[in-house]
Design a protein around this motif. Structure first.
Motif, PDB file in Angstrom:
ATOM      1  N   THR A  53       0.941  -1.323  -0.205  1.00  0.00           N
ATOM      2  CA  THR A  53      -0.011  -0.020  -0.011  1.00  0.00           C
ATOM      3  C   THR A  53       0.790   1.206   0.059  1.00  0.00           C
ATOM      4  O   THR A  53       2.100   1.277   0.144  1.00  0.00           O
ATOM      5  CB  THR A  53      -0.700   0.057   1.175  1.00  0.00           C
ATOM      6  N   THR A  54       0.069   2.381  -0.075  1.00  0.00           N
ATOM      7  CA  THR A  54       0.972   3.586  -0.179  1.00  0.00           C
ATOM      8  C   THR A  54       1.921   3.819   0.792  1.00  0.00           C
ATOM      9  O   THR A  54       3.121   4.363   0.541  1.00  0.00           O
ATOM     10  CB  THR A  54       0.073   4.911  -0.434  1.00  0.00           C
ATOM     11  N   TYR A  55       1.719   3.668   1.900  1.00  0.00           N
ATOM     12  CA  TYR A  55       2.595   3.941   2.941  1.00  0.00           C
ATOM     13  C   TYR A  55       3.527   2.476   3.616  1.00  0.00           C
ATOM     14  O   TYR A  55       4.283   2.566   4.515  1.00  0.00           O
ATOM     15  CB  TYR A  55       1.989   4.449   4.243  1.00  0.00           C
ATOM     16  N   SER A  56       3.312   1.720   2.675  1.00  0.00           N
ATOM     17  CA  SER A  56       4.341   0.455   3.143  1.00  0.00           C
ATOM     18  C   SER A  56       5.552   0.444   2.728  1.00  0.00           C
ATOM     19  O   SER A  56       6.022   1.308   1.804  1.00  0.00           O
ATOM     20  CB  SER A  56       3.566  -0.856   2.430  1.00  0.00           C
ATOM     21  N   PRO A  57       6.679   0.180   3.563  1.00  0.00           N
ATOM     22  CA  PRO A  57       7.996  -0.071   3.297  1.00  0.00           C
ATOM     23  C   PRO A  57       8.297  -0.545   1.849  1.00  0.00           C
ATOM     24  O   PRO A  57       9.326  -0.197   1.146  1.00  0.00           O
ATOM     25  CB  PRO A  57       8.774  -0.552   4.485  1.00  0.00           C
ATOM     26  N   ALA A  58       7.543  -1.349   1.424  1.00  0.00           N
ATOM     27  CA  ALA A  58       7.737  -2.349   0.157  1.00  0.00           C
ATOM     28  C   ALA A  58       6.940  -1.424  -0.974  1.00  0.00           C
ATOM     29  O   ALA A  58       7.061  -2.167  -2.042  1.00  0.00           O
ATOM     30  CB  ALA A  58       7.211  -3.687   0.428  1.00  0.00           C
ATOM     31  N   ALA A  59       6.207  -0.659  -0.862  1.00  0.00           N
ATOM     32  CA  ALA A  59       5.709   0.260  -1.989  1.00  0.00           C
ATOM     33  C   ALA A  59       6.799   0.734  -2.743  1.00  0.00           C
ATOM     34  O   ALA A  59       7.510   1.244  -2.774  1.00  0.00           O
ATOM     35  CB  ALA A  59       5.072   1.499  -1.368  1.00  0.00           C
ATOM     36  N   ALA A  60       6.265   0.499  -4.154  1.00  0.00           N
ATOM     37  CA  ALA A  60       7.093   0.611  -5.171  1.00  0.00           C
ATOM     38  C   ALA A  60       6.810   1.523  -6.330  1.00  0.00           C
ATOM     39  O   ALA A  60       5.620   1.956  -6.573  1.00  0.00           O
ATOM     40  CB  ALA A  60       7.815  -0.814  -6.100  1.00  0.00           C
ATOM     41  N   ASP A  61       7.546   2.251  -7.186  1.00  0.00           N
ATOM     42  CA  ASP A  61       7.203   2.979  -8.366  1.00  0.00           C
ATOM     43  C   ASP A  61       7.221   2.098  -9.672  1.00  0.00           C
ATOM     44  O   ASP A  61       6.490   2.328 -10.507  1.00  0.00           O
ATOM     45  CB  ASP A  61       8.328   4.305  -8.427  1.00  0.00           C
ATOM     46  N   VAL A  62       8.243   0.937  -9.455  1.00  0.00           N
ATOM     47  CA  VAL A  62       8.450   0.271 -10.718  1.00  0.00           C
ATOM     48  C   VAL A  62       8.555  -1.169 -10.388  1.00  0.00           C
ATOM     49  O   VAL A  62       9.045  -1.575  -9.463  1.00  0.00           O
ATOM     50  CB  VAL A  62       9.860   0.736 -11.324  1.00  0.00           C
ATOM     51  N   LEU A  63       7.792  -2.077 -11.082  1.00  0.00           N
ATOM     52  CA  LEU A  63       7.714  -3.504 -10.897  1.00  0.00           C
ATOM     53  C   LEU A  63       8.600  -3.859 -12.332  1.00  0.00           C
ATOM     54  O   LEU A  63       8.287  -3.798 -13.163  1.00  0.00           O
ATOM     55  CB  LEU A  63       6.437  -3.909 -11.056  1.00  0.00           C
ATOM     56  N   THR A  64       9.521  -4.755 -11.793  1.00  0.00           N
ATOM     57  CA  THR A  64      10.649  -5.295 -12.935  1.00  0.00           C
ATOM     58  C   THR A  64       9.959  -6.940 -13.047  1.00  0.00           C
ATOM     59  O   THR A  64       9.838  -7.426 -11.856  1.00  0.00           O
ATOM     60  CB  THR A  64      11.839  -5.399 -12.446  1.00  0.00           C
ATOM     61  N   VAL A  65       9.637  -7.189 -14.114  1.00  0.00           N
ATOM     62  CA  VAL A  65       9.161  -8.305 -14.495  1.00  0.00           C
ATOM     63  C   VAL A  65      10.322  -9.264 -15.249  1.00  0.00           C
ATOM     64  O   VAL A  65      10.492  -9.258 -16.268  1.00  0.00           O
ATOM     65  CB  VAL A  65       7.787  -8.543 -15.264  1.00  0.00           C
ATOM     66  N   ALA A  66      10.833 -10.435 -14.382  1.00  0.00           N
ATOM     67  CA  ALA A  66      11.821 -11.299 -14.858  1.00  0.00           C
ATOM     68  C   ALA A  66      11.441 -12.540 -14.678  1.00  0.00           C
ATOM     69  O   ALA A  66      12.225 -13.413 -14.109  1.00  0.00           O
ATOM     70  CB  ALA A  66      13.162 -10.996 -14.421  1.00  0.00           C
ATOM     71  N   THR A  67      10.316 -13.133 -14.880  1.00  0.00           N
ATOM     72  CA  THR A  67       9.567 -14.360 -14.777  1.00  0.00           C
ATOM     73  C   THR A  67       9.777 -15.029 -16.092  1.00  0.00           C
ATOM     74  O   THR A  67      10.210 -14.509 -17.163  1.00  0.00           O
ATOM     75  CB  THR A  67       8.243 -14.501 -14.319  1.00  0.00           C
ATOM     76  N   PRO A  68       9.068 -16.388 -16.118  1.00  0.00           N
ATOM     77  CA  PRO A  68       9.007 -16.957 -17.342  1.00  0.00           C
ATOM     78  C   PRO A  68       8.280 -16.287 -18.377  1.00  0.00           C
ATOM     79  O   PRO A  68       7.455 -15.463 -17.880  1.00  0.00           O
ATOM     80  CB  PRO A  68       8.438 -18.366 -16.905  1.00  0.00           C
TER      81      PRO A  68
END
Length: 357
Positions: free
Chosen positions: A74-89
């Motif tokens: 969520t917005t105030y979570s330490p894990a909140a990101a601006d960018v998601l990198t997809v490096a999956t199959p």
């Protein structure tokens, strides 16, 4: 590798990495070293990696699924990101990128951005709807010989292009296609040799010379019958829409180690050849009233242990993402170009029923 500097007055661009295999870890390491970026989350279904990743990337949150991450970030979570990198199959790239976009994230998508043009179109539509950015990873564009070639062709110095020949002769044997639960080699998840191994060379063709037409192709399975669901080699011919013709010859049947990646151009005012194992040097340049400048050295190849890939230019990818998100630059590879690469490969593979296999 040196730390990459950025503007200290701008907020860090926060990254979550989905898929922490070899390439995903490389993304994570490069983000960690970039002073304008911050790694906030790692996502992988292999929960057994959590302890190892905690040592390698201390303080970075780990999630066992993209669903878990999106629900928690969520917005105030330490894990909140601006960018998601997809490096999956490969088959997960488009659907996972779309979910990231709908969550309000920009996305970096490893090659290929999709296995079908219609999925790439969906990705573009969602990006437009959400106002988010899509970055494709086509690392050949950052290679000094490739950038030199692009500038030379765009300048018109070569005149009319007559012939373009691309050769991609690599080794991908049982050390790469290990069988078992791996997605590699499965047609529905991998997509095929052109998608997984050589899509960045198709991208280079399109980026420099434009679209192609009148495609003909033959496909062969010399020594991968027990390893993959698809061809290991192909011979493709085509015409360039801008004039001229070309060939793409590729194989992953080379014994023991990669042989070469090369691009040869015969044109009205000269000829050239970029070659080496990873298209990393200009081997020949003879152009009217032109002297080849000294080029910057090409980065070494991605090293996967028993086998190697193309030049390791992911650091420039990360830098481009940070600059673009911070509004100090623009995306070097956009989703429309990524879609064109998928479309070209689809058009080539549509000829499989007419070719040899």
């Amino acid at each position: 590798m040196p730390t990459v500097l950025s503007d200290p007055h701008l907020p860090d661009v926060r990254f979550a990495i989905c898929g922490v295999g070899h390439i995903g870890r490389r993304h994570a390491a490069l983000v960690s070293r970039h002073t304008g970026a911050r790694l906030v989350a790692l996502i992988d279904v292999r929960s057994e990696l959590q302890a190892e990743l905690a040592v390698e990337f201390p303080g970075v949150a780990f999630f066992a699924s993209l669903d878990d991450y999106l629900a928690s970030a969520t917005t105030y979570s330490p894990a909140a990101a601006d960018v998601l990198t997809v490096a999956t199959p490969n088959h997960l790239h488009a659907p996972q990128a779309i979910r990231g976009l709908r969550h309000g994230l920009h996305v970096v998508v490893e090659k290929p951005i999709a296995l079908r043009k219609r999925d790439a179109e969906d990705l573009i539509h969602v990006a437009l709807q959400t106002g988010r950015l899509v970055f494709g990873v086509m690392q050949n564009r950052y290679s000094p010989p490739s950038q030199w070639l692009k500038q030379l062709v765009d300048s018109g110095r070569l005149g009319q292009i007559y012939l373009v020949q691309i050769n991609c002769f690599w080794n991908r044997d049982a050390r790469y296609y290990r069988g078992g639960p791996s997605w590699k080699g499965r047609s529905s998840e991998d997509g095929g040799t052109l998608f997984t191994q050589f899509s960045h060379f198709v991208d280079l063709l399109y980026w420099v010379f434009g679209d192609i037409q009148n495609i003909q192709a033959r496909f062969f399975d010399f020594n991968h019958q027990q390893l993959t669901d698809f061809e290991d080699s192909g011979l493709v011919t085509f015409d360039l829409l801008r004039g001229g013709a070309g060939t793409l010859q590729y194989s992953t049947s080379v014994w023991d180690r990669n042989l070469e990646s090369s691009l040869t151009v015969v044109a009205e005012h000269g000829s050239l050849r970029i070659a080496g194992q990873y298209m990393d040097k200009v081997e020949y340049c003879h152009v009217q009233d032109y002297q080849l400048p000294e080029l910057a050295p090409t980065n070494p190849a991605n090293d996967y242990g028993p086998y190697q890939g193309s030049a390791a230019n992911h650091v420039q990818v990360i830098e481009n993402v940070v600059d673009t998100v911070q509004k100090r630059g623009y995306a070097t590879t956009n989703a429309l170009e990524g879609m064109k690469v998928v479309e070209i490969i689809e058009r080539v593979y549509s000829l499989k029923s007419k070719g040899s296999l």
